[in-house]
Design a protein around this motif. Structure first.
Motif, PDB file in Angstrom:
ATOM      1  N   TYR A 194       0.600  -1.176   0.078  1.00  0.00           N
ATOM      2  CA  TYR A 194      -0.035  -0.158   0.027  1.00  0.00           C
ATOM      3  C   TYR A 194       0.918   1.226  -0.103  1.00  0.00           C
ATOM      4  O   TYR A 194       0.415   2.337  -0.361  1.00  0.00           O
ATOM      5  CB  TYR A 194      -0.807  -0.077   1.378  1.00  0.00           C
ATOM      6  N   ARG A 195       2.216   1.182   0.527  1.00  0.00           N
ATOM      7  CA  ARG A 195       2.904   2.335   0.269  1.00  0.00           C
ATOM      8  C   ARG A 195       3.278   2.734  -0.763  1.00  0.00           C
ATOM      9  O   ARG A 195       3.968   3.868  -1.095  1.00  0.00           O
ATOM     10  CB  ARG A 195       4.288   2.143   1.356  1.00  0.00           C
ATOM     11  N   GLU A 196       3.163   1.932  -2.067  1.00  0.00           N
ATOM     12  CA  GLU A 196       3.874   2.013  -3.204  1.00  0.00           C
ATOM     13  C   GLU A 196       2.655   2.708  -4.141  1.00  0.00           C
ATOM     14  O   GLU A 196       1.510   3.119  -3.706  1.00  0.00           O
ATOM     15  CB  GLU A 196       4.168   0.918  -3.923  1.00  0.00           C
ATOM     16  N   ASP A 197       3.144   3.278  -5.230  1.00  0.00           N
ATOM     17  CA  ASP A 197       2.398   4.082  -6.277  1.00  0.00           C
ATOM     18  C   ASP A 197       1.549   2.895  -6.953  1.00  0.00           C
ATOM     19  O   ASP A 197       2.013   2.604  -8.008  1.00  0.00           O
ATOM     20  CB  ASP A 197       3.159   5.162  -7.169  1.00  0.00           C
ATOM     21  N   ASN A 229     -10.710  -0.232  -1.844  1.00  0.00           N
ATOM     22  CA  ASN A 229     -10.058  -0.919  -0.934  1.00  0.00           C
ATOM     23  C   ASN A 229      -8.755  -0.277  -0.559  1.00  0.00           C
ATOM     24  O   ASN A 229      -8.291  -0.425   0.750  1.00  0.00           O
ATOM     25  CB  ASN A 229      -9.988  -2.057  -1.497  1.00  0.00           C
ATOM     26  N   LEU A 230      -8.001   0.204  -1.681  1.00  0.00           N
ATOM     27  CA  LEU A 230      -6.453   0.707  -1.597  1.00  0.00           C
ATOM     28  C   LEU A 230      -6.742   1.923  -0.470  1.00  0.00           C
ATOM     29  O   LEU A 230      -5.718   2.066   0.644  1.00  0.00           O
ATOM     30  CB  LEU A 230      -5.691   1.098  -2.603  1.00  0.00           C
ATOM     31  N   VAL A 231      -7.555   2.647  -0.511  1.00  0.00           N
ATOM     32  CA  VAL A 231      -7.745   3.955   0.245  1.00  0.00           C
ATOM     33  C   VAL A 231      -8.041   3.324   1.736  1.00  0.00           C
ATOM     34  O   VAL A 231      -7.566   3.925   2.751  1.00  0.00           O
ATOM     35  CB  VAL A 231      -8.863   4.720   0.031  1.00  0.00           C
ATOM     36  N   GLU A 232      -8.985   2.569   1.971  1.00  0.00           N
ATOM     37  CA  GLU A 232      -9.238   1.808   3.178  1.00  0.00           C
ATOM     38  C   GLU A 232      -8.074   1.143   3.802  1.00  0.00           C
ATOM     39  O   GLU A 232      -7.717   1.554   5.053  1.00  0.00           O
ATOM     40  CB  GLU A 232     -10.248   0.677   3.082  1.00  0.00           C
ATOM     41  N   VAL A 233      -7.201   0.518   3.244  1.00  0.00           N
ATOM     42  CA  VAL A 233      -5.993   0.039   3.691  1.00  0.00           C
ATOM     43  C   VAL A 233      -5.146   1.000   4.170  1.00  0.00           C
ATOM     44  O   VAL A 233      -4.431   0.867   5.272  1.00  0.00           O
ATOM     45  CB  VAL A 233      -5.298  -0.953   2.923  1.00  0.00           C
ATOM     46  N   ARG A 234      -4.739   2.092   3.312  1.00  0.00           N
ATOM     47  CA  ARG A 234      -3.979   3.091   3.632  1.00  0.00           C
ATOM     48  C   ARG A 234      -4.583   4.025   4.940  1.00  0.00           C
ATOM     49  O   ARG A 234      -3.739   4.509   5.910  1.00  0.00           O
ATOM     50  CB  ARG A 234      -3.736   4.050   2.534  1.00  0.00           C
ATOM     51  N   ILE A 235      -5.676   4.133   4.893  1.00  0.00           N
ATOM     52  CA  ILE A 235      -6.331   5.015   5.856  1.00  0.00           C
ATOM     53  C   ILE A 235      -6.245   4.096   7.369  1.00  0.00           C
ATOM     54  O   ILE A 235      -6.178   4.734   8.466  1.00  0.00           O
ATOM     55  CB  ILE A 235      -7.514   5.475   5.552  1.00  0.00           C
ATOM     56  N   VAL A 256       2.033   6.053   4.338  1.00  0.00           N
ATOM     57  CA  VAL A 256       1.024   5.200   3.878  1.00  0.00           C
ATOM     58  C   VAL A 256       0.716   5.382   2.614  1.00  0.00           C
ATOM     59  O   VAL A 256      -0.251   4.656   1.903  1.00  0.00           O
ATOM     60  CB  VAL A 256      -0.080   5.247   4.766  1.00  0.00           C
ATOM     61  N   GLY A 257       1.441   6.283   1.640  1.00  0.00           N
ATOM     62  CA  GLY A 257       1.648   6.184   0.116  1.00  0.00           C
ATOM     63  C   GLY A 257       0.993   7.548  -0.613  1.00  0.00           C
ATOM     64  O   GLY A 257       0.763   7.477  -1.580  1.00  0.00           O
ATOM     65  N   SER A 263      -4.323  15.874  -0.153  1.00  0.00           N
ATOM     66  CA  SER A 263      -5.244  14.639  -0.695  1.00  0.00           C
ATOM     67  C   SER A 263      -5.447  13.485   0.577  1.00  0.00           C
ATOM     68  O   SER A 263      -6.315  13.253   0.707  1.00  0.00           O
ATOM     69  CB  SER A 263      -4.353  14.055  -1.669  1.00  0.00           C
ATOM     70  N   PHE A 264      -4.234  13.366   1.200  1.00  0.00           N
ATOM     71  CA  PHE A 264      -4.236  12.512   2.457  1.00  0.00           C
ATOM     72  C   PHE A 264      -5.402  13.001   3.423  1.00  0.00           C
ATOM     73  O   PHE A 264      -6.345  12.267   4.006  1.00  0.00           O
ATOM     74  CB  PHE A 264      -3.176  12.432   3.100  1.00  0.00           C
ATOM     75  N   ASN A 265      -5.420  14.325   3.912  1.00  0.00           N
ATOM     76  CA  ASN A 265      -6.381  14.818   4.571  1.00  0.00           C
ATOM     77  C   ASN A 265      -7.808  14.813   4.280  1.00  0.00           C
ATOM     78  O   ASN A 265      -8.767  14.475   4.939  1.00  0.00           O
ATOM     79  CB  ASN A 265      -6.086  16.254   4.993  1.00  0.00           C
TER      80      ASN A 265
END
Length: 406
Positions: A194-197, A229-235, A256-257, A263-265
């Motif tokens: 998940y940390r990768e692009d 799903n990717l957003v959920e894992v990162r958050i 976390v990527g 954008s993260f906020n």
């Protein structure tokens, strides 16, 4: 006033039912409806028309020949009507459902079906359409014309519908098994990378699939697309890291990527209802921050339970109690979906989190062990060595050395 079924000497004897226990009716929908939920079991047979129905926040396309099986925990509404929808509906109590299905089958046989039943909506083939239309039409006629409401023929109609639904659900389950297994692997891949692009097309190439197939499989299992799903894992990982005061928001976002803090906020607040800064002020045990659940599949409900509680003293027994099941059943479900036992999946989540903390914080090894749910630092060191090939201290030294060289 309740009346007894007129069939003494059969397995129906002794049940007291009234008219409201089994209602058959014909309905039509021309426009969108409000959300509905009933304390009964419902079967919808779409005679004609097409549209889109939302069930527990997941949308399904329905058309001529679609059959819906809804329980009291389903909240549904027709959100789009493409062509006027004509339906015949069975609206029945659980007593009637048990009467029509369990009299010729064991309870275990009936309940085992729900291992395969992962969707409340199925489409039938053309040959099945005429078969089902005959059954539903006959039941409607029986209901409207017979004085003796609970004739065996009416219950037999219901039984045939249940058998068709179970057979069709199993067929779809087996047909989509490869996609389901691939989706499970992709979810695990997201937790590792998940940390990768990551992009959907790149992951599709890696798994020798298409973006459409991946999204369809993930949507089926989790109710979410690849990106969601990717957003959920990162958050979720960001939430875990926000417990540590020494980590600032910008560092966590990058870790976390996210390459952009705004954008993260934005995504963090959209998912949790709080900004990352606000979360730092809220106790880490606040249940509001641990409300993310997969929508459709018990295996991923279990997975998410592990992901939310691996820092606690959880066990197969506590999970079984939480899901009102047996330890053996829970372990088998996890093994079937993720190719590892429940305890191995707990260990997997703990090791990923431990690695994240080693990379991102200056905490002592003992503090990291405790944060990952270990009561003994010796056990933590031994498990870390088995999983990553080095002790926590040595692993961090190698990473720091690699970082300096890079």
């Amino acid at each position: 006033m309740q009346t007894s079924l007129p069939y003494t000497g059969t397995s129906y004897y002794g049940f007291e039912l009234n008219k409201a226990d089994f209602i058959v009716k014909s309905e039509s929908y021309q426009t969108e409806t409000a959300k509905m939920s009933r304390m009964t079991v419902q079967f919808f047979f779409i005679k004609s028309g097409s549209g889109k129905i939302q069930i527990n926040n997941q949308e399904y396309l329905v058309r001529k020949g679609s059959v819906l099986w809804l329980f009291s925990y389903h909240v549904y509404q027709f959100v789009e009507i493409y062509e006027e929808i004509q339906v015949i509906t069975f609206d029945l109590s659980l007593n009637v459902l048990m009467l029509s299905s369990l009299t010729t089958r064991s309870v275990d046989q009936h309940m085992n079906f729900f291992e395969y039943w992962d969707t409340p909506a199925l489409d039938c083939e053309e040959k099945d359409f005429y078969y089902l239309r005959t059954i539903f039409t006959h039941a409607l006629k029986e209901y409207e014309q017979q004085e003796r409401l609970y004739d065996l023929s009416l219950l037999a109609d219901l039984y045939q519908v249940i058998v068709w639904f179970e057979r069709t659900a199993r067929y779809h389950w087996n047909r989509e098994k490869p996609i389901r297994e691939m989706s499970s692997k992709i979810l695990l891949y997201l937790h590792f990378h998940y940390r990768e692009d990551l992009s959907l097309n790149e992951v599709a190439d890696k798994f020798k699939s298409t973006s459409q197939t991946i999204n369809r499989g993930l949507k089926k299992l989790t109710g979410k697309t690849f990106v969601e799903n990717l957003v959920e894992v990162r958050i979720n990982n960001a939430l875990a890291m926000l417990k540590f005061e020494e980590l600032d928001v910008a560092f966590i976002a990058d870790f976390v990527g996210y390459r952009s803090v705004p954008s993260f906020n934005k995504q963090f607040k959209a998912m949790t209802g709080y900004s990352p800064t606000e979360v730092k002020k809220i106790r880490s045990t606040d249940k509001k921050l641990n409300s993310f659940r997969f929508q459709n599949s018990l295996p991923f409900e279990i997975y998410n339970y592990i992901h939310q509680h691996y820092s606690e003293a959880i066990s197969l027994q506590t999970a079984a109690k939480y899901f009102y099941s047996s330890p053996t059943k829970i372990d088998q479900i996890v093994l079937n979906e993720f190719s590892m036992t429940f305890n191995a999946l707990v260990e997997y989540n703990r090791m990923l989190f431990a690695r994240s903390l080693l990379l991102s914080s200056s905490r002592k090894i003992s503090e990291i062990a405790e944060a990952c749910g270990y009561q003994s630092i010796r056990t933590f060191n031994r498990n870390f060595l088995a999983f990553w090939g080095n002790t926590p201290r040595k692993y961090k030294e190698l990473l720091m050395k690699k970082k300096k060289l890079g």
